[in-house]
Motif scaffolding. Structure first.
Motif, PDB file in Angstrom:
ATOM      1  N   UNK A 224       0.870  -1.163   0.081  1.00 10.97           N
ATOM      2  CA  UNK A 224       0.097  -0.102   0.047  1.00 10.97           C
ATOM      3  C   UNK A 224       0.961   1.241  -0.059  1.00 10.97           C
ATOM      4  N   UNK A 225       0.512   2.000  -0.842  1.00 13.53           N
ATOM      5  CA  UNK A 225       1.226   3.717  -0.956  1.00 13.53           C
ATOM      6  C   UNK A 225       0.507   4.324   0.228  1.00 13.53           C
ATOM      7  N   UNK A 226       0.888   4.037   1.574  1.00 14.75           N
ATOM      8  CA  UNK A 226       0.023   4.478   2.665  1.00 14.75           C
ATOM      9  C   UNK A 226       0.028   5.897   3.101  1.00 14.75           C
ATOM     10  N   UNK A 227       1.055   6.677   3.195  1.00 13.15           N
ATOM     11  CA  UNK A 227       0.810   7.928   3.655  1.00 13.15           C
ATOM     12  C   UNK A 227       1.820   8.638   2.838  1.00 13.15           C
ATOM     13  N   UNK A 228       1.552   9.922   2.471  1.00 14.72           N
ATOM     14  CA  UNK A 228       2.539  10.677   1.655  1.00 14.72           C
ATOM     15  C   UNK A 228       2.305  12.246   1.857  1.00 14.72           C
ATOM     16  N   UNK A 229       3.471  12.935   1.677  1.00 14.77           N
ATOM     17  CA  UNK A 229       3.504  14.415   1.961  1.00 14.77           C
ATOM     18  C   UNK A 229       4.615  15.074   1.049  1.00 14.77           C
ATOM     19  N   UNK A 230       4.409  16.199   0.681  1.00 17.97           N
ATOM     20  CA  UNK A 230       5.524  16.943  -0.201  1.00 17.97           C
ATOM     21  C   UNK A 230       5.507  18.199   0.084  1.00 17.97           C
ATOM     22  N   UNK A 231       6.466  18.843  -0.339  1.00 14.53           N
ATOM     23  CA  UNK A 231       6.839  20.116  -0.017  1.00 14.53           C
ATOM     24  C   UNK A 231       6.138  21.243  -1.122  1.00 14.53           C
ATOM     25  N   UNK A 232       5.214  22.062  -0.745  1.00 10.65           N
ATOM     26  CA  UNK A 232       4.579  22.934  -1.498  1.00 10.65           C
ATOM     27  C   UNK A 232       5.304  24.111  -2.198  1.00 10.65           C
ATOM     28  N   UNK A 233       6.683  24.351  -1.666  1.00 15.98           N
ATOM     29  CA  UNK A 233       7.566  25.205  -1.986  1.00 15.98           C
ATOM     30  C   UNK A 233       8.356  24.933  -3.164  1.00 15.98           C
ATOM     31  N   UNK A 234       8.538  23.652  -3.273  1.00 13.00           N
ATOM     32  CA  UNK A 234       9.263  23.035  -4.245  1.00 13.00           C
ATOM     33  C   UNK A 234       8.910  23.164  -5.648  1.00 13.00           C
ATOM     34  N   UNK A 235       9.606  23.323  -6.572  1.00 16.51           N
ATOM     35  CA  UNK A 235       9.401  23.686  -7.991  1.00 16.51           C
ATOM     36  C   UNK A 235       9.582  22.294  -8.649  1.00 16.51           C
ATOM     37  N   UNK A 236      10.157  21.404  -8.342  1.00 13.97           N
ATOM     38  CA  UNK A 236      10.197  20.386  -9.007  1.00 13.97           C
ATOM     39  C   UNK A 236       9.164  19.562  -9.578  1.00 13.97           C
ATOM     40  N   UNK A 237       8.616  19.364 -10.989  1.00 13.59           N
ATOM     41  CA  UNK A 237       7.440  18.879 -11.275  1.00 13.59           C
ATOM     42  C   UNK A 237       7.737  17.294 -10.939  1.00 13.59           C
ATOM     43  N   UNK A 238       6.566  16.510 -10.868  1.00 12.60           N
ATOM     44  CA  UNK A 238       6.531  15.228 -10.843  1.00 12.60           C
ATOM     45  C   UNK A 238       7.263  14.386  -9.613  1.00 12.60           C
ATOM     46  N   UNK A 239       7.332  15.093  -8.490  1.00 13.82           N
ATOM     47  CA  UNK A 239       8.018  14.520  -7.308  1.00 13.82           C
ATOM     48  C   UNK A 239       7.228  13.532  -6.960  1.00 13.82           C
ATOM     49  N   UNK A 240       5.925  13.639  -6.945  1.00  9.77           N
ATOM     50  CA  UNK A 240       4.815  12.629  -6.055  1.00  9.77           C
ATOM     51  C   UNK A 240       4.968  11.596  -7.016  1.00  9.77           C
ATOM     52  N   UNK A 241       4.900  11.783  -8.269  1.00  9.31           N
ATOM     53  CA  UNK A 241       4.850  10.600  -9.323  1.00  9.31           C
ATOM     54  C   UNK A 241       6.251   9.743  -9.434  1.00  9.31           C
ATOM     55  N   UNK A 242       7.091  10.478  -9.014  1.00 13.42           N
ATOM     56  CA  UNK A 242       8.233   9.801  -8.892  1.00 13.42           C
ATOM     57  C   UNK A 242       8.306   8.598  -7.682  1.00 13.42           C
ATOM     58  N   UNK A 243       7.942   9.162  -6.519  1.00 16.35           N
ATOM     59  CA  UNK A 243       7.644   8.200  -5.486  1.00 16.35           C
ATOM     60  C   UNK A 243       6.764   7.183  -5.569  1.00 16.35           C
ATOM     61  N   UNK A 244       5.707   7.487  -6.271  1.00 14.67           N
ATOM     62  CA  UNK A 244       4.700   6.553  -6.734  1.00 14.67           C
ATOM     63  C   UNK A 244       5.297   5.212  -7.685  1.00 14.67           C
ATOM     64  N   UNK A 245       6.111   5.591  -8.553  1.00 15.66           N
ATOM     65  CA  UNK A 245       6.971   4.826  -9.426  1.00 15.66           C
ATOM     66  C   UNK A 245       7.788   3.983  -8.605  1.00 15.66           C
ATOM     67  N   UNK A 246       8.524   4.739  -7.592  1.00 18.21           N
ATOM     68  CA  UNK A 246       9.416   3.951  -6.999  1.00 18.21           C
ATOM     69  C   UNK A 246       8.800   2.825  -6.277  1.00 18.21           C
ATOM     70  N   UNK A 247       7.575   3.339  -5.585  1.00 18.03           N
ATOM     71  CA  UNK A 247       6.701   2.205  -4.838  1.00 18.03           C
ATOM     72  C   UNK A 247       6.357   1.092  -5.674  1.00 18.03           C
ATOM     73  N   UNK A 248       5.832   1.355  -6.694  1.00 21.45           N
ATOM     74  CA  UNK A 248       5.377   0.398  -7.740  1.00 21.45           C
ATOM     75  C   UNK A 248       6.706  -0.762  -7.985  1.00 21.45           C
ATOM     76  N   UNK A 249       7.698  -0.075  -8.328  1.00 17.24           N
ATOM     77  CA  UNK A 249       8.899  -0.878  -8.309  1.00 17.24           C
ATOM     78  C   UNK A 249       9.309  -1.938  -7.246  1.00 17.24           C
ATOM     79  N   UNK A 250       8.853  -1.228  -6.067  1.00 20.74           N
ATOM     80  CA  UNK A 250       9.094  -1.969  -4.666  1.00 20.74           C
ATOM     81  C   UNK A 250       8.093  -3.175  -4.552  1.00 20.74           C
TER      82      UNK A 250
END
Length: 316
Positions: A224-250
């Motif tokens: 399960x992708x149980x809990x998540x949080x991100x920085x709202x000040x960061x300007x890097x696009x796709x940071x949440x999507x990257x972690x979801x993809x890494x979780x899928x790999x796990x």
């Protein structure tokens, strides 16, 4: 019928005794139903008093619950009849209550029986990826924009996999000051799951700055992708999507089903849908007396107001 129908290793993580004990702060109960001297159903729950009403519900941080069945194999009619019998006896075995509210796992077969018993059954959704689906196919299923965002984020961020929940808590305290979190409880659940090799934390860093974090938990079937949080000040696009993809790999490495674990807003739902997986039903089961329905209506109005005011948070 199998001899050990409710073995600990076969149970979903949210049904396991250690989880329920911690999540409920040792206050959970259960209704067990027997057939032929064997336990064929177990329904754990907590009973809480809210606005003067007793409510049967899931412990905090527990995503799905409901009766955990292990019925003997039989023809469809007999199997469904047994489920209805089990659900009726489970309801009869509940302590005094004015309301009931929980979510069923997508693989749970009891929603129809609860509907026949007079409960309200509402369709909620998550997304799942089966373990047999090749990772390359999962990648191709993603929307082109999503793939591009993941590639961009992977070039700009470094992802670390650790067993420490403290960075997640620090980021959540800063970025979600109005969230639902009970951090001591969250930490206790994660650390026990990690000790049992059932959890890991993923952290995405922009150089030395933590910009996104996710907590993963799993049992012997589902990650399960149980809990998540991100920085709202960061300007890097796709940071949440990257972690979801890494979780899928796990999940793929462990040969487990990957569960995106629902969503708390329309915006998040659309983001998850961009990974190209079909929505999976996760039934919401509700029951309430007339007075409880009035109280529930007021509570829901307040929640909708909060979600509008703090729409950047998924209060789920």
């Amino acid at each position: 019928m199998c001899d050990n129908i409710l073995s600990r290793t076969a149970e979903p993580i949210f049904h396991q005794d250690w989880w329920l004990t911690i999540a409920s702060r040792q206050k959970f109960s259960s209704v067990d139903i027997e057939m032929g001297g064997k336990v064929v159903s177990r329904f754990p729950f907590v009973r809480k008093k809210s606005l003067g009403s007793y409510v049967i519900r899931m412990p905090k941080y527990t995503r799905t619950l409901g009766p955990y069945l292990s019925l003997p194999k039989s023809k469809t009619f007999r199997y469904e009849q047994n489920i209805r019998h089990v659900v009726e006896k489970t309801i009869a075995g509940l302590p005094k209550h004015h309301g009931v509210h929980f979510f069923l796992d997508p693989e749970n077969d009891t929603s129809f029986a609860f509907r026949l018993a007079g409960f309200r059954v509402v369709q909620d959704f998550t997304f799942r990826i089966p373990p047999e689906k090749p990772l390359e196919t999962v990648w191709q299923d993603c929307d082109q924009k999503t793939r591009n965002l993941i590639r961009t984020a992977s070039r700009k961020l470094s992802v670390r996999q650790v067993g420490d929940v403290e960075p997640f808590i620090a980021l959540a305290r800063r970025e979600q000051p109005y969230s639902h979190h009970d951090f001591p409880l969250l930490k206790a659940l994660f650390m026990e799951a990690y000790r049992r090799d059932q959890a890991i934390a993923l952290y995405a860093y922009d150089q030395d700055d933590l910009v996104s974090a996710a907590l993963l938990i799993w049992d012997d079937r589902t990650l399960y992708y149980w809990q998540s949080v991100r920085s709202h000040s960061s300007r890097v696009p796709g940071m949440n999507m990257l972690l979801i993809w890494k979780a899928i790999e796990q999940a793929k490495e462990r040969n487990l089903t990957f569960d995106f674990d629902g969503f708390g807003s329309v915006r998040t739902a659309k983001m998850l849908a961009s990974f190209g997986q079909k929505p999976v039903t996760r039934s919401e089961i509700r029951f309430g007396t007339p007075s409880y329905h009035v109280k529930r209506y007021i509570i829901d109005l307040v929640k909708r107001h909060v979600l509008r005011k703090y729409r950047c948070y998924d209060l789920y």
